[in-house]
Design a protein around this motif. Structure first.
Motif, PDB file in Angstrom:
ATOM      1  N   GLN A  55       0.828  -1.210   0.000  1.00 37.16           N
ATOM      2  CA  GLN A  55       0.000   0.000   0.000  1.00 37.16           C
ATOM      3  C   GLN A  55       0.863   1.262   0.000  1.00 37.16           C
ATOM      4  O   GLN A  55       0.529   2.255  -0.663  1.00 37.16           O
ATOM      5  CB  GLN A  55      -0.932  -0.015   1.222  1.00 37.16           C
ATOM      6  N   PHE A  98      -3.289   6.580   1.201  1.00 40.68           N
ATOM      7  CA  PHE A  98      -2.790   5.215   1.008  1.00 40.68           C
ATOM      8  C   PHE A  98      -1.469   4.995   1.754  1.00 40.68           C
ATOM      9  O   PHE A  98      -1.249   3.934   2.349  1.00 40.68           O
ATOM     10  CB  PHE A  98      -2.596   4.932  -0.478  1.00 40.68           C
ATOM     11  N   GLY A 102      -1.026   2.387   4.778  1.00 46.94           N
ATOM     12  CA  GLY A 102      -0.037   1.323   4.698  1.00 46.94           C
ATOM     13  C   GLY A 102       0.957   1.360   5.841  1.00 46.94           C
ATOM     14  O   GLY A 102       1.351   0.316   6.371  1.00 46.94           O
ATOM     15  N   GLY A 182      -5.261  -0.184  -4.476  1.00 45.75           N
ATOM     16  CA  GLY A 182      -5.397   0.394  -3.136  1.00 45.75           C
ATOM     17  C   GLY A 182      -6.722   0.042  -2.480  1.00 45.75           C
ATOM     18  O   GLY A 182      -6.781  -0.224  -1.273  1.00 45.75           O
TER      19      GLY A 182
END
Length: 212
Positions: A55, A98, A102, A182
């Motif tokens: 990610q 994102f 992540g 994503g």
């Protein structure tokens, strides 16, 4: 001839032996039951770290594409209709969502504190919403590009317009694929935490019966 005291001593020894056996057997059974659960939990944490790393890389790639798109916009001012997505800011704030999501997944996979788990779960939901919004913007951009390419036939700079349209379509298509990735990763992280929560509840319900 054995005395009553000897019989009592033998009974006491037998009862003591029986108690020790009954205490050892549940421990063996419990160890055989709970060891696979620990292994599955470690596997889920490793999977969470891998998803988080992907990610982060996904968000960084979208950000790089957004920077490249912005540089094209600054050079070719007369083709602004090919850069609608850049004006929405999605390549910037979408990529940041994102990357943060992540990073939290990697941190929660290494050390699953309550705060990290809650933040990662909430950020994953936010990333799903951001990905859906980004998909709408990218779909609109592709539709605008299709209409603009038709208008290029009557334009004086026809070749340059077609070239910019093809380049914009390629960037938007790549960004669309990364946005779908994503979205899939965020949904996978949510599914992992939901399965972990349900497993913990099953353990909490079954633990009283095991202790009895």
């Amino acid at each position: 001839m054995a005395s009553p005291g000897d019989d009592n001593a033998e009974l006491g020894t037998a009862s003591a032996g029986g108690t020790s056996v009954s205490q050892v057997e549940p421990e063996v059974v419990n160890n055989s039951v709970y060891r696979p659960l620990d292994g599955s939990q470690n596997h889920q944490r490793e999977k969470l770290q891998v998803l988080g790393a992907i990610q982060i890389l996904n968000g960084a790639t979208i950000l790089a594409l957004g920077v490249f798109l912005g540089s094209l916009q600054s050079i070719f001012h007369s083709f602004r209709h090919f850069f609608f997505t850049f004006y929405t800011g999605y390549p910037l704030w979408g990529a940041l969502f994102f990357i943060v999501s992540g990073s939290l997944s990697v941190a929660a996979g290494k050390k699953s504190t309550r705060m990290l788990v809650q933040n990662n779960f909430g950020m994953s939901f936010a990333s799903v919403s951001i990905a859906l919004v980004g998909l709408v913007f990218l779909a609109i951009q592709l539709a605008v590009n299709k209409y603009s390419l038709k208008e290029c036939q009557s334009s004086q700079s026809r070749d340059l317009c077609i070239c910019m349209g093809i380049l914009s379509n390629g960037l938007m298509s790549l960004m669309l694929i990364l946005t779908l990735l994503g979205l899939f990763i965020s949904l996978s992280v949510i599914a992992l935490w939901c399965s972990e929560n349900s497993r913990n509840r099953r353990e909490a319900i079954s633990s009283p019966s095991n202790s009895v």
